[in-house]
Design an enzyme around this catalytic site. Sequence first.
Site, PDB file in Angstrom:
ATOM      1  N   TYR A  40       0.855  -1.199   0.000  1.00 51.40           N
ATOM      2  CA  TYR A  40       0.000   0.000   0.000  1.00 51.40           C
ATOM      3  C   TYR A  40       0.888   1.246   0.000  1.00 51.40           C
ATOM      4  O   TYR A  40       1.172   1.809   1.065  1.00 51.40           O
ATOM      5  CB  TYR A  40      -0.889   0.013   1.242  1.00 51.40           C
ATOM      6  CG  TYR A  40      -1.797  -1.199   1.406  1.00 51.40           C
ATOM      7  CD1 TYR A  40      -2.798  -1.490   0.481  1.00 51.40           C
ATOM      8  CD2 TYR A  40      -1.668  -2.045   2.514  1.00 51.40           C
ATOM      9  CE1 TYR A  40      -3.640  -2.583   0.650  1.00 51.40           C
ATOM     10  CE2 TYR A  40      -2.511  -3.142   2.686  1.00 51.40           C
ATOM     11  CZ  TYR A  40      -3.494  -3.402   1.747  1.00 51.40           C
ATOM     12  OH  TYR A  40      -4.320  -4.479   1.918  1.00 51.40           O
ATOM     13  N   TRP A  44      -3.917   6.521   2.788  1.00 54.90           N
ATOM     14  CA  TRP A  44      -5.332   6.117   2.805  1.00 54.90           C
ATOM     15  C   TRP A  44      -6.059   6.871   3.907  1.00 54.90           C
ATOM     16  O   TRP A  44      -5.501   7.108   4.982  1.00 54.90           O
ATOM     17  CB  TRP A  44      -5.444   4.619   3.075  1.00 54.90           C
ATOM     18  CG  TRP A  44      -5.688   3.765   1.872  1.00 54.90           C
ATOM     19  CD1 TRP A  44      -6.908   3.338   1.421  1.00 54.90           C
ATOM     20  CD2 TRP A  44      -4.721   3.196   0.966  1.00 54.90           C
ATOM     21  NE1 TRP A  44      -6.750   2.553   0.295  1.00 54.90           N
ATOM     22  CE2 TRP A  44      -5.432   2.453  -0.003  1.00 54.90           C
ATOM     23  CE3 TRP A  44      -3.340   3.260   0.867  1.00 54.90           C
ATOM     24  CZ2 TRP A  44      -4.808   1.769  -1.048  1.00 54.90           C
ATOM     25  CZ3 TRP A  44      -2.708   2.581  -0.163  1.00 54.90           C
ATOM     26  CH2 TRP A  44      -3.443   1.848  -1.109  1.00 54.90           C
ATOM     27  N   TRP A  46      -8.996   6.309   5.991  1.00 54.75           N
ATOM     28  CA  TRP A  46      -9.299   5.858   7.356  1.00 54.75           C
ATOM     29  C   TRP A  46      -8.072   5.253   8.020  1.00 54.75           C
ATOM     30  O   TRP A  46      -7.963   5.281   9.242  1.00 54.75           O
ATOM     31  CB  TRP A  46     -10.571   5.021   7.439  1.00 54.75           C
ATOM     32  CG  TRP A  46     -10.577   3.575   7.044  1.00 54.75           C
ATOM     33  CD1 TRP A  46      -9.779   2.959   6.143  1.00 54.75           C
ATOM     34  CD2 TRP A  46     -11.466   2.565   7.557  1.00 54.75           C
ATOM     35  NE1 TRP A  46     -10.126   1.632   6.034  1.00 54.75           N
ATOM     36  CE2 TRP A  46     -11.161   1.349   6.895  1.00 54.75           C
ATOM     37  CE3 TRP A  46     -12.493   2.562   8.496  1.00 54.75           C
ATOM     38  CZ2 TRP A  46     -11.844   0.166   7.146  1.00 54.75           C
ATOM     39  CZ3 TRP A  46     -13.169   1.371   8.745  1.00 54.75           C
ATOM     40  CH2 TRP A  46     -12.842   0.201   8.083  1.00 54.75           C
ATOM     41  N   ASP A 178     -13.388  -4.198   1.513  1.00 55.81           N
ATOM     42  CA  ASP A 178     -13.525  -4.472   0.082  1.00 55.81           C
ATOM     43  C   ASP A 178     -14.423  -5.649  -0.321  1.00 55.81           C
ATOM     44  O   ASP A 178     -15.304  -5.515  -1.144  1.00 55.81           O
ATOM     45  CB  ASP A 178     -12.142  -4.724  -0.534  1.00 55.81           C
ATOM     46  CG  ASP A 178     -11.151  -3.616  -0.200  1.00 55.81           C
ATOM     47  OD1 ASP A 178     -11.489  -2.739   0.600  1.00 55.81           O
ATOM     48  OD2 ASP A 178     -10.038  -3.636  -0.744  1.00 55.81           O
ATOM     49  N   ARG A 223      -6.318 -13.177   0.044  1.00 60.61           N
ATOM     50  CA  ARG A 223      -6.803 -11.950  -0.613  1.00 60.61           C
ATOM     51  C   ARG A 223      -8.144 -12.212  -1.283  1.00 60.61           C
ATOM     52  O   ARG A 223      -8.698 -13.296  -1.209  1.00 60.61           O
ATOM     53  CB  ARG A 223      -5.789 -11.468  -1.672  1.00 60.61           C
ATOM     54  CG  ARG A 223      -4.363 -11.418  -1.204  1.00 60.61           C
ATOM     55  CD  ARG A 223      -4.128 -10.520  -0.024  1.00 60.61           C
ATOM     56  NE  ARG A 223      -4.337  -9.109  -0.292  1.00 60.61           N
ATOM     57  CZ  ARG A 223      -4.103  -8.147   0.609  1.00 60.61           C
ATOM     58  NH1 ARG A 223      -3.678  -8.441   1.828  1.00 60.61           N
ATOM     59  NH2 ARG A 223      -4.310  -6.887   0.319  1.00 60.61           N
ATOM     60  N   TRP A 377     -11.792  -9.663   4.161  1.00 58.31           N
ATOM     61  CA  TRP A 377     -12.911  -9.211   5.008  1.00 58.31           C
ATOM     62  C   TRP A 377     -14.014 -10.265   5.081  1.00 58.31           C
ATOM     63  O   TRP A 377     -15.128  -9.967   5.490  1.00 58.31           O
ATOM     64  CB  TRP A 377     -13.465  -7.879   4.483  1.00 58.31           C
ATOM     65  CG  TRP A 377     -12.459  -6.774   4.612  1.00 58.31           C
ATOM     66  CD1 TRP A 377     -11.595  -6.333   3.657  1.00 58.31           C
ATOM     67  CD2 TRP A 377     -12.189  -5.965   5.770  1.00 58.31           C
ATOM     68  NE1 TRP A 377     -10.807  -5.312   4.144  1.00 58.31           N
ATOM     69  CE2 TRP A 377     -11.148  -5.059   5.429  1.00 58.31           C
ATOM     70  CE3 TRP A 377     -12.726  -5.906   7.072  1.00 58.31           C
ATOM     71  CZ2 TRP A 377     -10.631  -4.119   6.329  1.00 58.31           C
ATOM     72  CZ3 TRP A 377     -12.218  -4.963   7.965  1.00 58.31           C
ATOM     73  CH2 TRP A 377     -11.182  -4.089   7.584  1.00 58.31           C
ATOM     74  N   GLU A 420      -1.702  -7.565   9.283  1.00 60.97           N
ATOM     75  CA  GLU A 420      -2.881  -6.883   8.744  1.00 60.97           C
ATOM     76  C   GLU A 420      -4.163  -7.496   9.326  1.00 60.97           C
ATOM     77  O   GLU A 420      -5.091  -6.784   9.683  1.00 60.97           O
ATOM     78  CB  GLU A 420      -2.847  -7.034   7.211  1.00 60.97           C
ATOM     79  CG  GLU A 420      -3.735  -6.083   6.443  1.00 60.97           C
ATOM     80  CD  GLU A 420      -3.570  -6.258   4.937  1.00 60.97           C
ATOM     81  OE1 GLU A 420      -2.773  -7.118   4.493  1.00 60.97           O
ATOM     82  OE2 GLU A 420      -4.244  -5.535   4.183  1.00 60.97           O
TER      83      GLU A 420
HETATM   84  C1  9WN Z   1      -8.488  -0.473  -1.469  1.00 61.66           C
HETATM   85  C2  9WN Z   1      -5.206   0.266   3.013  1.00 61.66           C
HETATM   86  C3  9WN Z   1      -6.569  -0.241   2.560  1.00 61.66           C
HETATM   87  C4  9WN Z   1      -7.583  -0.202   3.693  1.00 61.66           C
HETATM   88  C5  9WN Z   1      -8.852  -0.963   3.354  1.00 61.66           C
HETATM   89  C6  9WN Z   1      -8.481  -2.348   2.872  1.00 61.66           C
HETATM   90  C7  9WN Z   1      -7.550  -2.254   1.678  1.00 61.66           C
HETATM   91  C8  9WN Z   1      -7.524  -1.250  -0.577  1.00 61.66           C
HETATM   92  C9  9WN Z   1      -6.997  -2.427  -1.340  1.00 61.66           C
HETATM   93  O1  9WN Z   1      -6.373  -1.556   2.060  1.00 61.66           O
HETATM   94  O2  9WN Z   1      -8.219  -1.605   0.618  1.00 61.66           O
HETATM   95  O3  9WN Z   1      -8.810   0.737  -0.884  1.00 61.66           O
HETATM   96  O4  9WN Z   1      -6.029  -2.243  -2.059  1.00 61.66           O
HETATM   97  O5  9WN Z   1      -7.581  -3.504  -1.254  1.00 61.66           O
HETATM   98  O6  9WN Z   1      -9.622  -3.079   2.544  1.00 61.66           O
HETATM   99  O7  9WN Z   1      -9.664  -1.020   4.490  1.00 61.66           O
HETATM  100  O8  9WN Z   1      -7.910   1.112   3.989  1.00 61.66           O
HETATM  101  O9  9WN Z   1      -4.829  -0.365   4.193  1.00 61.66           O
END
Ligand code: 9WN
Length: 453
Positions: A40, A44, A46, A178, A223, A377, A420
Amino acid sequence: MSKDQKAPEEKQPDLISEAKEVLAKNNRDDKYTVPADGLYPHQWLWDSAFISIGMSHYDTYRAQKEILSILRGQWANGMIPNNVLSAGIAYRQDREIWRSYVSPYAPDNVATSGITQPPMLAEAVVRIGKKLSKTERRTWYGRVYQALVNYHQWLYNERDPHHEGLTLQIHPWETGMDNTPSWMYEMHQHLLPFWVRIAKATKLDKLFTYIRRDVRYSAPEHRMTNVDVMALYSVQRRLRRKQYDIQRLLNHSLFAIEDLAFNSIFIRANHHLRQIAKTIGEDLPEDLIANMRLTEKALEQLWDAYSGQYYCRNFATHKLIKVPTIATLLPLYAGCISKERAGQLVSLLKTSRQFNPKYPVPSTPIHSEFFDEFRYWQGPTWVNMNWLIIDGLRQYKEDELADKLTDKTLELVKNHGFYEYFSPLSGEPAGVNDFSWTAALTIDLLNNQKSAK
Ligand code: 9WN
């Protein structure tokens, strides 16, 4: 206890410094924190709210910066995007996926996504505020007040077009969960694009594995499935084609759900925004106050008496999507439900076949046909969800249960690291390690535990 084993209280300082190290490692330009290195690489919405809550315990200045950094991405119409995308050639493709510049509202100097995420910001602002002196707090609130008002107004103006009190979400990414079963059920029933159906039928979806970033960092079984990922990208493309314009989206077939978790978090955020306004002597716009009241009442429309649970609702058909997920517990966090309802949710939380396996709280109940121990999730236990539920339990004076859940959550992190998510059955870690909100919320939970002692 053997010599090598440390008592929990002796271990805590270590855990806190380890958590701080994770946040330092994921720090970018001393401005924002990525959720996890590699997987990531952007900021982001939240995540940053949760991250700043953890940081507020040891660096209020840096915590404030985290929030100000995400606000760089706020659109002129008030929307706060779920992503402020990192600069640099390496991320050109991610910026191209979103092309925020197709909307006249998007900022010129920073690339963002075109959708939002659960409105956790007001909570973070208040948590940081609590750590400041009275004067500093007023300055801090004054700095972010208008941005928050604009964001909450945008949620009502654009996302509650029929003035029902409940906001709609247009992509599962907006829920932060997601592949949560309620959304996936709707998608598979009505909205799977034909090319995704063909890929599914011919098993050609396997090829998609080669272009997915996430499976380079984490096991594919942890995933989303390829079919779900393809479908989500297709929804994203449609939003982009309509330039993220809600009117244009509403005029066509729309994948829109009044998401239970999102609206529960919004109710709590509204409560915090009222506190912020009061502290700095500002009057919130009257229409906003009226809308806030309406949302608290409207939440009850998501209650299903037969099964004794809250659900998401399809925006167009107004039908409850009776697919249970962890979201059913989030009205506790909203804080506006009756004691009776809260009691019903607490009972659910204590039912082992649903939400009380060895390592609660599973993101999907154990008895659900969607339950999959490790699949994102659709089963795993997430620290941010537990944090929200713990907070909700405390609001309803269920301190004993809140303490128990805090201990269980910290046990996962102590035993395995800042992962995570975790298997709710065995506690086995999954997803990526050194995940920022797991680290940040561990700091917060440990501090709350200490102050309660
Ligand atoms: C899409 C970053 C984010 C979290 C989300 C989680 C996941 C993203 C992804 O990762 O979402 O926004 O790439 O799947 O579901 O809650 O904010 O950690």
